[in-house]
Design a protein around this motif. Structure first.
Motif, PDB file in Angstrom:
ATOM      1  N   GLU A  34      10.833   0.014  -8.433  1.00 50.43           N
ATOM      2  CA  GLU A  34      10.278  -0.664  -7.265  1.00 50.43           C
ATOM      3  C   GLU A  34      10.441   0.220  -6.042  1.00 50.43           C
ATOM      4  OE1 GLU A  34       8.365  -2.468  -4.740  1.00 50.43           O
ATOM      5  OE2 GLU A  34       8.397  -3.518  -6.671  1.00 50.43           O
ATOM      6  N   ARG A  35       9.355   0.430  -5.294  1.00 52.09           N
ATOM      7  CA  ARG A  35       9.400   1.298  -4.121  1.00 52.09           C
ATOM      8  C   ARG A  35       9.698   0.542  -2.832  1.00 52.09           C
ATOM      9  NH1 ARG A  35       2.951   2.890  -3.719  1.00 52.09           N
ATOM     10  NH2 ARG A  35       2.177   0.825  -3.101  1.00 52.09           N
ATOM     11  N   GLU A  36       9.532  -0.788  -2.859  1.00 48.81           N
ATOM     12  CA  GLU A  36       9.808  -1.565  -1.650  1.00 48.81           C
ATOM     13  C   GLU A  36      10.865  -2.628  -1.944  1.00 48.81           C
ATOM     14  OE1 GLU A  36       6.327  -2.907   0.424  1.00 48.81           O
ATOM     15  OE2 GLU A  36       5.251  -1.038   0.075  1.00 48.81           O
ATOM     16  N   ALA A  37      10.468  -3.922  -1.955  1.00 48.05           N
ATOM     17  CA  ALA A  37      11.425  -5.004  -2.193  1.00 48.05           C
ATOM     18  C   ALA A  37      11.155  -5.662  -3.531  1.00 48.05           C
ATOM     19  CB  ALA A  37      11.330  -6.038  -1.072  1.00 48.05           C
ATOM     20  N   ASN A  44       7.208 -11.339  -1.435  1.00 45.36           N
ATOM     21  CA  ASN A  44       7.542 -10.843  -0.104  1.00 45.36           C
ATOM     22  C   ASN A  44       6.417 -10.960   0.919  1.00 45.36           C
ATOM     23  OD1 ASN A  44      10.350  -9.481  -0.446  1.00 45.36           O
ATOM     24  ND2 ASN A  44       9.193  -8.792  -2.226  1.00 45.36           N
ATOM     25  N   TRP A  45       5.152 -10.817   0.455  1.00 40.08           N
ATOM     26  CA  TRP A  45       4.039 -10.787   1.406  1.00 40.08           C
ATOM     27  C   TRP A  45       2.826 -11.583   0.951  1.00 40.08           C
ATOM     28  CZ3 TRP A  45       5.163  -9.080   6.028  1.00 40.08           C
ATOM     29  CH2 TRP A  45       6.228  -8.184   6.174  1.00 40.08           C
ATOM     30  N   GLU A 111      15.127   2.463  -7.740  1.00 42.77           N
ATOM     31  CA  GLU A 111      14.490   2.381  -6.431  1.00 42.77           C
ATOM     32  C   GLU A 111      13.768   3.675  -6.106  1.00 42.77           C
ATOM     33  OE1 GLU A 111      17.401   1.318  -3.556  1.00 42.77           O
ATOM     34  OE2 GLU A 111      17.771  -0.660  -4.408  1.00 42.77           O
ATOM     35  N   THR A 113       9.501   5.676  -5.802  1.00 39.68           N
ATOM     36  CA  THR A 113       8.079   5.705  -6.130  1.00 39.68           C
ATOM     37  C   THR A 113       7.876   6.453  -7.434  1.00 39.68           C
ATOM     38  OG1 THR A 113       7.509   5.687  -3.782  1.00 39.68           O
ATOM     39  CG2 THR A 113       5.796   6.388  -5.322  1.00 39.68           C
ATOM     40  N   LYS A 130      14.687   7.420  -2.414  1.00 43.40           N
ATOM     41  CA  LYS A 130      14.629   7.420  -0.956  1.00 43.40           C
ATOM     42  C   LYS A 130      15.188   8.707  -0.363  1.00 43.40           C
ATOM     43  CE  LYS A 130      14.774   2.385  -0.687  1.00 43.40           C
ATOM     44  NZ  LYS A 130      15.503   1.177  -0.229  1.00 43.40           N
ATOM     45  N   ARG A 169      -0.655  -8.899   5.556  1.00 38.74           N
ATOM     46  CA  ARG A 169       0.703  -8.570   6.019  1.00 38.74           C
ATOM     47  C   ARG A 169       0.872  -8.917   7.500  1.00 38.74           C
ATOM     48  NH1 ARG A 169       4.500  -4.390   3.336  1.00 38.74           N
ATOM     49  NH2 ARG A 169       3.744  -4.312   1.192  1.00 38.74           N
TER      50      ARG A 169
END
Length: 471
Positions: A34-37, A44-45, A111, A113, A130, A169
């Protein structure tokens, strides 16, 4: 942390994380990237926080109509910042819930990409963390669940800038309440945001290029919904196009071309683009692997296979219907087939319910009346208005309609379509009926609790037989 797995899932939305959990249950050593949450766009969105916003709008609507229920509320207002804060809190709670589920099921969370490179027995998964460093992982199987994102149409001048022209978003976390809002597109996303902002006082215009709103729904249902939305003050323009959005300092001008071909320029405080989605297929290395991509979506068979050894894809990435529950179901089917635990049946999108959580709600499963006729069925249609339902009247929600379509020859339920209060909950009854291959007679002989809105489902079936009771 290990670099060798039985399964790596890329993307942790409802498709991805549910797939990972099922794989772990089947004894696979599993990781998820997962690259975000955690929870992806839906938690999330998308699905969840939008429903939190709509719940606030629903409560406000009830407060405004308190007098109809014999109640006195002197003042009704809202705190936009608090409404958004509650929505974000709900999203955060559920994302943390997914984190707990990953830990509980011993699923490693990677975590960063991901991109793919050639490997065996499945493509290698390279994860850029990251810190910018790449780590290579090898798995027996890889499932893509990277989802999709909002679509721009640059050639028509429809491009979001995140300030005045919003995608979902920005629409979910507004910095101001627009006085004049333009929503381009009347699918579920567009209508839900239009319903929310309209209830909070924005002068809202919805523009749809097709000849009616909610164009994937049954025509009769979409017309009923449009009538109700207009009663609430929504301005709806169908058969209309928008082009040449020009953001200024604080407003946006839009060129609107009506059914008659006449163009006019209108000014809005904010614009929401809801003109579809595109699959997240870029920068994954799919082309080099030989995966087939059509119109930004990965081509798969009915079991998630891409044609590349060890590589599968599920959910929004593979095309419509773009629904979280479809992604979860596809993921479970895919991983069970990998584990040799599948049922051997391909995924059937016609048994997937679709829901729109506006006011009124819209829900459906199966074929529309038009589609059933086009497929050559000799059909029977039943309808029941909520005005004949005691529970709906007691709730002050009598403006609804339930519609069912049967094959006259076999009694098969071909489709069910609903508009009104709580129909997104009620539609599951018809979904179960389709999955269980219940007939018209089976449904007619089913006992429905009284007083409930679900009785409209029974009455619609009876109407198809010419023996409706309460209308």
């Amino acid at each position: 942390m290990s670099t060798q797995y039985d399964l790596i899932v890329i993307g942790s939305g409802p498709g991805g994380y549910v797939t990972a959990i099922r794989a772990s249950q089947l004894g696979m050593k599993t990781a998820i990237v997962e690259r975000e949450a955690l929870g992806g766009i839906c938690l999330n969105w998308g699905c969840i926080p939008t429903k939190a916003l709509l719940r606030s709008a629903e409560v406000l609507y009830l407060a405004k109509h308190a007098k109809d229920f014999g109640l006195v509320i002197d003042k009704t207002d809202f705190d936009l910042e608090a409404v958004v804060k509650r929505s974000r809190g709900v999203a955060s709670q559920l994302s943390n819930g997914v984190k707990f589920l990953m830990k509980k099921n011993k699923i490693d969370v990677l975590e960063g990409t991901a991109r793919l490179e050639k490997g065996a027995p499945a493509p290698k998964v390279i994860v850029k963390g990251k810190d910018g460093k790449d780590v290579s992982y090898q798995s027996k199987h890889v499932i893509l669940a990277t989802g999709a994102r909002a679509r721009d149409i640059p050639q028509a001048g429809l491009v979001a800038d995140g300030k005045l022209v919003w995608t979902y978003r920005e629409a979910m976390t507004p910095d101001v309440m627009p006085k004049r809002l333009l929503v381009i597109g009347s699918g579920a996303i567009g209508i839900e945001f239009a319903s929310f902002y309209n209830e909070l006082g924005a002068e809202t215009t919805v523009v749809e290029v097709m000849d009616r709103i909610l164009p994937v729904e049954d025509e009769e249902i979409s017309k009923h919904a449009e009538k109700e939305f207009k009663k609430q003050g929504l301005k709806i323009l169908t058969g209309t196009q928008v082009g040449n959005l020009k953001p200024g300092k604080n407003t946006v001008t839009a060129e609107i071309t009506g059914k008659d071909g006449k163009k006019e320029t209108q000014e809005f405080d904010r614009v929401i683009l809801a003109v579809g989605i595109v699959g997240n297929v870029e920068n994954l290395g799919l082309e080099d692997l030989g995966a087939k991509i059509e119109k930004t979506h990965v081509v798969v068979d009915g079991f998630g296979k891409t044609g590349v050894a060890g590589l599968y894809a599920i959910g929004d990435l593979t095309g419509p219907p773009w629904l979280a529950h479809k992604a979860s179901h596809e993921g479970v089917m895919c991983v069970e087939a990998i584990a040799g635990k599948g049922h051997g049946e391909k995924f059937d999108p016609w048994n997937v319910p679709g829901c729109t959580y506006a006011h009124p709600q819209v829900a459906s499963v199966g074929l529309t009346e038009k589609a059933a006729k086009e497929k050559g069925y000799d059909i029977k249609v039943g309808r029941f208005s909520f005005i004949g339902n005691g529970k709906a009247i007691a709730l002050g929600e009598q403006d609804g309609l339930t519609k069912v379509i049967f094959d006259k020859k076999t009694g098969e339920l071909l489709g069910a379509h609903m508009v009104g209060a709580e129909v997104t909950e009620l539609i599951q009854g018809y979904v179960i009926a389709r999955q269980g291959e219940l007939t018209e007679q089976d449904l007619a002989h089913t006992v429905f609790a009284h007083p409930t809105i679900s009785e409209t489902m029974h009455e619609a079936v009876l109407d198809a037989e010419g023996r409706v009771l309460h209308l």
